[in-house]
Design a protein around this motif. Structure first.
Motif, short mmCIF file in Angstrom:
data_model
loop_
_atom_site.label_atom_id
_atom_site.label_comp_id
_atom_site.label_asym_id
_atom_site.label_seq_id
_atom_site.Cartn_x
_atom_site.Cartn_y
_atom_site.Cartn_z
N PHE A 27 0.78 -1.24 0.00
CA PHE A 27 0.00 0.00 0.00
C PHE A 27 0.81 1.29 0.00
O PHE A 27 0.30 2.33 -0.37
N LEU A 28 2.06 1.25 0.44
CA LEU A 28 2.86 2.47 0.50
C LEU A 28 3.76 2.54 -0.72
O LEU A 28 4.57 1.67 -0.96
N ASN A 29 3.62 3.62 -1.49
CA ASN A 29 4.38 3.75 -2.72
C ASN A 29 5.68 4.51 -2.54
O ASN A 29 6.68 4.22 -3.19
N LYS A 33 7.58 7.04 3.28
CA LYS A 33 6.52 6.56 4.16
C LYS A 33 6.66 5.08 4.50
O LYS A 33 5.83 4.54 5.22
N MET A 34 7.69 4.43 4.01
CA MET A 34 7.86 2.99 4.22
C MET A 34 8.16 2.69 5.69
O MET A 34 8.86 3.45 6.35
N THR A 35 7.65 1.57 6.17
CA THR A 35 7.89 1.18 7.55
C THR A 35 9.25 0.47 7.67
O THR A 35 9.97 0.31 6.70
N LEU A 36 9.56 0.02 8.87
CA LEU A 36 10.90 -0.45 9.16
C LEU A 36 11.25 -1.77 8.49
O LEU A 36 12.35 -1.91 7.93
N MET A 37 10.38 -2.74 8.50
CA MET A 37 10.72 -4.05 7.96
C MET A 37 10.97 -4.03 6.45
O MET A 37 11.97 -4.60 5.99
#
Length: 88
Positions: A27-29, A33-37
């Motif tokens: 969902f994140l392009n 905004k990307m999360t840690l993993m």
């Protein structure tokens, strides 16, 4: 009586959300905004060869907040897990 069960439910959900890999990847392009993993995996596969030292260091740093959370809330989690197993 509901506090240990609610605490256990919240903690297991926090662990699942923190370690989620697929949902942010889909969902994140934008990389900002990307999360840690997913960022750890992208860091691992950006180059021709992988340097595992920094990757493992990032994994340990990602694990520290969950360990701190568990240390402060382990009594609620253990009560919630054991409370349902005792009869009477």
């Amino acid at each position: 009586l509901l506090l240990p069960a609610t605490g256990t439910f919240i903690l297991t959900n926090v662990y699942g959300i923190w370690n989620d890999f697929v949902t942010p990847l889909i969902f994140l392009n934008s990389p900002e905004k990307m999360t840690l993993m997913p960022m750890i995996v992208q860091f691992m596969y950006n180059k021709q060869s992988t340097n595992y030292g920094p990757v493992f260091a990032l994994c340990v740093l990602a694990m520290i907040p969950l360990l701190v959370l568990f240390i402060f809330t382990q009594r609620f989690m253990l009560k919630g897990l054991v409370l349902g197993s005792v009869k009477g």
